[in-house]
Scaffold this motif. Structure first.
Motif, short mmCIF file in Angstrom:
data_model
loop_
_atom_site.label_atom_id
_atom_site.label_comp_id
_atom_site.label_asym_id
_atom_site.label_seq_id
_atom_site.Cartn_x
_atom_site.Cartn_y
_atom_site.Cartn_z
N ARG A 307 0.85 -1.19 0.00
CA ARG A 307 0.00 0.00 0.00
C ARG A 307 0.89 1.24 0.00
O ARG A 307 1.80 1.35 0.82
CB ARG A 307 -0.91 0.02 1.23
CG ARG A 307 -1.90 -1.15 1.30
CD ARG A 307 -2.67 -1.10 2.61
NE ARG A 307 -3.68 -2.13 2.69
CZ ARG A 307 -3.46 -3.37 3.16
NH1 ARG A 307 -2.24 -3.70 3.57
NH2 ARG A 307 -4.42 -4.25 3.21
N VAL A 326 -1.96 3.95 -3.97
CA VAL A 326 -1.84 2.74 -4.79
C VAL A 326 -1.95 1.51 -3.88
O VAL A 326 -1.38 1.49 -2.78
CB VAL A 326 -0.50 2.71 -5.56
CG1 VAL A 326 -0.27 1.35 -6.19
CG2 VAL A 326 -0.48 3.80 -6.64
N HIS A 327 -2.66 0.51 -4.36
CA HIS A 327 -2.80 -0.76 -3.65
C HIS A 327 -2.36 -1.88 -4.60
O HIS A 327 -2.89 -1.99 -5.71
CB HIS A 327 -4.25 -0.96 -3.22
CG HIS A 327 -4.50 -2.22 -2.43
ND1 HIS A 327 -4.57 -3.47 -3.02
CD2 HIS A 327 -4.69 -2.42 -1.10
CE1 HIS A 327 -4.81 -4.37 -2.09
NE2 HIS A 327 -4.88 -3.76 -0.92
N ASP A 329 -1.76 -6.01 -5.07
CA ASP A 329 -1.91 -7.40 -4.64
C ASP A 329 -0.95 -8.23 -5.49
O ASP A 329 -1.21 -8.50 -6.66
CB ASP A 329 -3.35 -7.86 -4.84
CG ASP A 329 -3.61 -9.25 -4.27
OD1 ASP A 329 -2.70 -10.10 -4.34
OD2 ASP A 329 -4.72 -9.50 -3.76
N LEU A 334 -2.32 -7.44 -9.36
CA LEU A 334 -3.25 -6.32 -9.53
C LEU A 334 -2.71 -5.08 -8.83
O LEU A 334 -2.44 -5.10 -7.62
CB LEU A 334 -4.62 -6.68 -8.96
CG LEU A 334 -5.66 -5.55 -8.92
CD1 LEU A 334 -5.97 -5.04 -10.33
CD2 LEU A 334 -6.93 -6.01 -8.21
N THR A 335 -2.58 -3.99 -9.60
CA THR A 335 -2.18 -2.70 -9.06
C THR A 335 -3.34 -1.73 -9.24
O THR A 335 -3.79 -1.48 -10.37
CB THR A 335 -0.94 -2.15 -9.77
OG1 THR A 335 0.15 -3.05 -9.59
CG2 THR A 335 -0.55 -0.78 -9.23
N GLN A 336 -3.85 -1.20 -8.12
CA GLN A 336 -4.97 -0.27 -8.16
C GLN A 336 -4.46 1.14 -7.85
O GLN A 336 -3.88 1.37 -6.80
CB GLN A 336 -6.04 -0.66 -7.14
CG GLN A 336 -6.61 -2.06 -7.35
CD GLN A 336 -7.61 -2.42 -6.29
OE1 GLN A 336 -8.68 -1.80 -6.18
NE2 GLN A 336 -7.28 -3.42 -5.47
N ILE A 338 -5.56 4.89 -7.06
CA ILE A 338 -6.79 5.40 -6.46
C ILE A 338 -6.63 6.87 -6.10
O ILE A 338 -5.56 7.31 -5.67
CB ILE A 338 -7.13 4.60 -5.17
CG1 ILE A 338 -7.14 3.09 -5.48
CG2 ILE A 338 -8.45 5.04 -4.58
CD1 ILE A 338 -7.05 2.24 -4.22
N THR A 368 -10.24 5.93 -11.25
CA THR A 368 -9.51 4.77 -10.71
C THR A 368 -8.90 4.01 -11.88
O THR A 368 -9.55 3.84 -12.92
CB THR A 368 -10.43 3.84 -9.92
OG1 THR A 368 -11.02 4.55 -8.84
CG2 THR A 368 -9.65 2.65 -9.35
N HIS A 370 -6.79 0.34 -12.84
CA HIS A 370 -6.29 -0.97 -12.43
C HIS A 370 -5.32 -1.47 -13.49
O HIS A 370 -5.63 -1.48 -14.68
CB HIS A 370 -7.43 -1.99 -12.30
CG HIS A 370 -8.29 -1.76 -11.10
ND1 HIS A 370 -9.30 -2.62 -10.74
CD2 HIS A 370 -8.29 -0.78 -10.17
CE1 HIS A 370 -9.89 -2.17 -9.64
NE2 HIS A 370 -9.31 -1.04 -9.29
N LYS A 384 -7.52 -1.32 -16.70
CA LYS A 384 -8.91 -0.87 -16.69
C LYS A 384 -8.95 0.52 -16.05
O LYS A 384 -8.38 0.72 -14.98
CB LYS A 384 -9.81 -1.83 -15.91
CG LYS A 384 -9.90 -3.23 -16.52
CD LYS A 384 -10.78 -4.14 -15.68
CE LYS A 384 -10.84 -5.55 -16.30
NZ LYS A 384 -11.68 -6.47 -15.48
#
Length: 577
Positions: A307, A326-327, A329, A334-336, A338, A368, A370, A384
């Motif tokens: 995070r 940024v989050h 996993d 997966l990079t989100q 935000i 947002t 992704h 996305k």
């Protein structure tokens, strides 16, 4: 039985002897004392009681040789036992050998040979010794000195502290018996079941298992290595914090985190780092760098989460970006990116905080974003963009911009390069169309339900529209310049990080805290110093006298090669490359 109290006050007093013998064989002024069935021979001198089974007392030199079950007691705090001992009433120097045990309230020292200078209140060994303290463990070394006034040991050469929880190795260790504080100097390691600590100067509290380490300090956990200018460690809570020039390396997930303040919770498998925090995902050919105000890494190695909070910037040779948060996993790839809702107030800075990506000349923004990567190949798979998706690229042959906007953007990557884009719902496009001779045919401005774009070598090669609502291709001269950008257009190319250094270019000057550290090591003074040698010389009849009992066990300069602590060479090489 022989018993007397008639000696001079500063001479050795014979307090008790079962049997006393004088004979020509013993020499002039020499008496032999033996114990009887009731008690041992007992001497006293300046607050020290000496007990033994047999003794030779050299009256002219005020000197004792004690044999068998020797016990020397100083007050109620110091007790020394041995097979043999010598003591000079003139120098107040004792020498003991054979199963020597020195006991004080907090520790027990055992060695083969020991010097005890009562004037300086110091005990000293050079042939190897062991100190046991119940709450700390067992300490062994080649050379050791005990300072009775400060209750401190100084250990030198091959120092090893063995505790049920860890093993400490160093070249030089200062240890205080009352509080269990240990100070390490030179290359040092503390190896436990779950961690290995290395430093070249450090402090460890053996009572509560906490430590502070500086100078090339590091902690190796099962899958993490923490390096910093200074490190605090708590074994009880499996917690460590580091300050200034920190690097945390994840050896399983092949990632590195840097910054200037960090906290590591081993049992929670988490890392918190701030002050110019930088996360590096090491890949075979091209690493990803992510900078933020604060970074948090949590979870076991098989499902690590990263995070990043506030002012996040990302750089990769073919991809860069910015976001408020940024989050990541790592298991899902997966990079989100935000923008936190509380910052979406519409103020002058809210747009700058919205997520943005640059890839091969294409700028993508939205509320947002992704990014999905292939966890096996570590290459980008797709992206996305949710809500207010906007893709912009500079037209290569004019000063215009190709623009596509809509509700949702879905992009596909091939070899980390964007090659297919779908804009879904309320899709709009402004596109500079050229023929095969690179002549401008016109500017396409249209709306449709969905738009598909094919990209090759960073150029749009084909646009397909599904359920087109309206639009047409305008000749350049018929298309007003003020209509050539969509509402919400925001070209931010000057913000794009072009290198790792660019991730920090807008940061204010960094002021690091001054680390007080630990005091430099102070080498021991000579045990057989000038003052002691003057006391010894005073016992001789003349300077060439070789018969003085007080001088016979004092090393000469020619043979005393191990007594100079500062000449001991380091023998520990546990630092990892």
């Amino acid at each position: 039985m022989f018993k007397t109290n008639a000696q001079e006050q500063k001479r050795i007093k014979i307090m008790y002897s079962g049997f006393a013998v004088t004979s020509p064989e013993l020499g002039e002024g020499v008496r032999e004392f033996r114990r009887d069935n009731s008690q041992q021979v007992h001497f006293i001198h300046e607050g020290v009681n000496l007990y033994c089974d047999k003794a030779l007392y050299y009256e002219n030199e005020d000197f004792i040789e004690a044999f068998s079950n020797v016990n020397m007691q100083q007050g109620d705090t110091i007790n020394m036992t041995s097979k043999y001992a010598e003591y000079s009433g003139k120098t107040q120097l004792a020498f003991a050998r054979g199963d020597v045990v020195l006991t004080e309230p907090q520790s027990v020292l055992t060695t083969d040979k020991l010097y005890f200078d009562r004037t300086k209140q110091q005990a000293y060994y050079t042939t190897g010794g062991r100190v046991v303290r119940d709450t700390s463990g067992t300490i062994t070394s080649t050379i050791g000195r005990y300072y009775m006034s400060t209750k401190k040991y100084q250990f030198v050469d091959n120092v090893v502290l063995v505790n049920p929880e860890y093993v400490l190795k160093t070249n030089r260790l200062d240890f205080f018996t009352e509080n269990g504080h240990a100070y390490m100097y030179g290359p040092s390691t503390i190896v436990g079941e779950t961690s290995t600590i290395y430093c070249e100067r450090g402090f460890y509290n053996t009572n509560n298992d906490t430590g502070y380490f500086i100078k090339n300090s590091r902690i190796d956990y099962d899958n993490r290595v923490v390096v910093g200018d200074s490190i605090y460690f708590n074994r009880n809570t499996s917690f460590a914090s580091a300050t200034n020039n920190i690097t945390v390396t994840d050896t399983i997930n092949n990632s590195i985190v840097r910054g200037h303040y960090a906290e590591v919770f081993r049992e929670k498998d988490s890392v918190f780092i701030t002050k110019r925090a930088l996360a590096i995902s090491v890949q075979e050919n091209d690493s990803i760098y992510m900078r933020s105000d604060t970074l948090m890494l949590t979870g076991p190695e098989e499902h690590r989460i990263t995070r990043a909070f506030y002012n996040v910037r990302i750089f990769k040779s073919d991809l860069s970006g910015k976001a408020d948060s940024v989050h990541v996993d790592h298991k899902k790839g997966l990079t989100q990116m935000i923008n936190l809702k509380r910052f979406s107030s519409g103020d002058a800075f809210s747009t700058a905080r919205k997520p943005i990506l640059w890839n091969m000349g294409n700028q993508m923004t939205g509320d947002t974003i992704h990014l999905i990567s292939n966890v096996e190949t570590e290459k980008l798979d797709s992206l996305k963009v949710f809500n207010n998706a906007f893709l912009i690229s500079k037209d290569s042959l004019s000063d215009g911009y190709n623009q596509i906007k809509g509700q949702i953007l879905i992009g596909l990557f091939r070899e980390n390069e964007l090659y297919n884009v779908d804009i879904i719902k309320n899709a709009e496009v402004i596109y500079y169309a050229y023929n095969d001779e690179n002549e401008l045919v016109g500017i396409d401005k249209s709306k449709s339900a969905t738009i598909n774009i094919q990209i090759e070598d960073s150029e749009i090669t084909e646009i397909s529209k599904l359920k087109q609502i309206d639009g047409m291709i305008y000749p350049e001269e018929d298309f007003p310049k003020n209509a050539r950008i969509f509402r919400g257009f925001d070209w931010r190319g000057d913000e794009q990080p072009m290198s790792v250094e660019d991730l920090f270019k807008d940061d204010p000057p960094l002021i690091l805290p001054v680390i007080r550290g630990l005091d430099e090591y102070i080498p021991q003074e000579e045990f057989f110093d000038e003052a002691l040698m003057e006391r010894v010389e005073a016992t001789k009849k003349d300077k060439d006298d070789t018969t003085s009992k007080a001088a016979r066990h004092i090393p000469t300069k020619e043979t005393d090669t191990v007594l100079k602590q500062e000449k001991v060479q380091p023998k520990i090489s546990n630092k990892k490359d």
